[in-house]
Design an enzyme around this catalytic site. Structure first.
Site, PDB file in Angstrom:
ATOM      1  N   TRP A  63      40.586   1.093  31.552  1.00  0.00           N
ATOM      2  CA  TRP A  63      39.213   1.739  31.704  1.00  0.00           C
ATOM      3  C   TRP A  63      39.600   3.210  31.965  1.00  0.00           C
ATOM      4  CZ3 TRP A  63      37.960   3.691  36.936  1.00  0.00           C
ATOM      5  CH2 TRP A  63      36.784   4.123  37.213  1.00  0.00           C
ATOM      6  N   ASP A  76      42.788  -3.628  40.367  1.00  0.00           N
ATOM      7  CA  ASP A  76      41.358  -2.995  40.069  1.00  0.00           C
ATOM      8  C   ASP A  76      40.033  -4.549  39.991  1.00  0.00           C
ATOM      9  OD1 ASP A  76      39.212  -1.105  40.228  1.00  0.00           O
ATOM     10  OD2 ASP A  76      40.396   0.345  38.150  1.00  0.00           O
ATOM     11  N   ALA A 106      37.206  -4.749  40.082  1.00  0.00           N
ATOM     12  CA  ALA A 106      35.538  -4.029  40.331  1.00  0.00           C
ATOM     13  C   ALA A 106      34.567  -4.951  40.179  1.00  0.00           C
ATOM     14  CB  ALA A 106      35.733  -2.516  39.712  1.00  0.00           C
ATOM     15  N   LYS A 145      28.791  -2.749  41.473  1.00  0.00           N
ATOM     16  CA  LYS A 145      28.090  -3.802  40.678  1.00  0.00           C
ATOM     17  C   LYS A 145      27.932  -5.229  41.550  1.00  0.00           C
ATOM     18  CE  LYS A 145      30.134  -1.376  37.119  1.00  0.00           C
ATOM     19  NZ  LYS A 145      31.172  -0.283  37.505  1.00  0.00           N
TER      20      LYS A 145
END
Length: 394
Positions: free
Chosen positions: A127, A208, A210, A243
């Site tokens: 990312w 991470d 997400a 999300k």
């Protein structure tokens, strides 16, 4: 003073959004921005969020600050969601943050404070904000091989070879599920090998996560994160609610710091509070409170999980439809990887000039490295995209 400022590089995704907005073609398709869209092109407010907001509006009697690390009930709810009972909860320090990006930023700040000479290993690609924040903070980055442009899968041998060069005190940044930007995930056996490398090198994992719930399901998507956390003495986890709860603008995230034993908990918790104080003082609460309400109420949680499952299966359906349409048009299965990838994104593995051709000739907008947001499609636009991909020779 201000005359000394220098122009900063434009954010490629934001620039892409503006270009899409300025394009007058009615047939244009936005596959750039990373938000979920339903079949009508809307990013809806989830039913459980609406219900929780209505309840909160009626019951909330103050807007006073929460603590520096947010409401402890939010931390408990998120720790349960992400980790369940994988590690003793008295070893976990946690702080609410402004979104998953805030959690990532605070994690990097914590790394710099705890180990100024630490190197952070990042997947190639990763990312973009991972890279820009690390660069801004002056933390050394070490890329490790991850995506294979030929197979559109994971270059696992390359990944392992690169991770073996990490040392104790280094940090290995991993994506918990639905790898952004490629969509290519590790399987269970590969995760076991990554854990073995972490144990052998003494490097600390930072995960991470997400997109929990967007890949194979809430529990399945958390499995790797739980296994990593349970297998090493220390771990950092940055979690986002943008999300899977659809609360992008509420900026709701959590940073978890897992220690080897409960004795380090107070110091870690106090340090997270200190970092929050230096950055933004008190974290936003509205989104965090809604998440807490949903996860703590059986009816709301059940409805949220049902809608999240609809979102997940919708994206899987679009993946299968696109892979099937491309197989029909190309007469080959070279696009089968699209059905195997998980989450919102897939990386086509093509060249920037082909991405430019898709934009100029067909009004299809995706990031220059060929990352596309599968959730930006619907059943009517899948055939349009498939034909365009074949026409430009991807």
């Amino acid at each position: 003073m201000f005359e000394n400022l220098k122009a900063q590089p434009a954010d490629k995704i934001l620039a892409l959004m503006q270009a899409f907005k300025d394009d007058p073609r009615e047939t244009k398709i936005d596959l750039g921005v990373g938000v979920y869209k339903d079949a009508t092109g809307l990013t809806p407010v989830m039913r459980a969020i609406k219900a929780a907001e209505h309840q909160l509006w009626e019951e909330q009697d103050t807007k006073v600050y929460t603590g520096l690390t947010g409401d402890p009930a939010f931390a408990r709810a998120m720790v349960d969601l992400v980790l369940d009972d994988a590690v003793p909860h008295d070893t976990i320090a946690a702080a609410a943050t402004p979104g998953g990006t805030g959690a990532v930023r605070q994690a990097f700040e914590l790394i710099r404070m705890a180990r100024p000479d630490a190197r952070v290993f990042v997947s190639d690609p990763t990312w973009p904000n991972h890279l820009t924040i690390l660069k801004y903070l002056g933390i050394e980055m070490v890329p490790y091989r991850y995506f294979d442009d030929e197979t559109r899968g994971v270059d696992f041998d390359g990944m392992i070879a690169d991770l073996k060069t990490a040392h104790q005190g280094d940090v290995v940044l991993l994506h918990g599920c639905c790898h952004n930007p490629t969509g290519a995930n590790l399987n269970a056996t590969q995760w076991d090998e990554v854990i073995k490398v972490l144990q052998d090198t003494g490097a600390t994992p930072m995960i991470d996560i997400a997109y929990q719930g967007f890949g194979d399901g809430l529990q399945e998507d958390a499995a790797a994160t739980r296994k990593v956390a349970a297998s090493v003495p220390e771990c950092l986890i940055a979690a986002s609610c943008s999300k899977n709860f659809g609360i992008y603008r509420e900026r709701t995230g959590l940073l978890m710091a897992i220690a080897a034993d409960a004795g380090a908990h107070k110091l870690n918790q106090d340090t997270l509070a200190f970092l929050n104080r230096q950055n933004f003082s008190f974290p936003p609460d509205h989104g965090a409170r809604l998440v807490t309400m949903i996860l703590g109420n059986d009816a709301l949680r059940s409805d949220w999980m049902a809608e999240l499952e609809d979102v997940r299966t919708s994206m899987l359906g679009l993946r299968k439809q696109l892979a099937g349409e491309l197989q029909r048009l190309s007469g080959s299965d070279r696009f089968g990887f699209l059905a195997q990838h998980r989450g919102m994104f897939s990386r086509l593995g093509t060249t920037p000039d082909k991405v430019e051709a898709l934009r100029e000739e067909h009004g299809i907008y995706m990031v220059g490295d060929s990352r596309m947001n599968i959730a930006g499609l619907n059943t009517q636009t899948v055939p349009i995209l498939a034909k365009a991909i074949i026409d430009v020779g991807v």
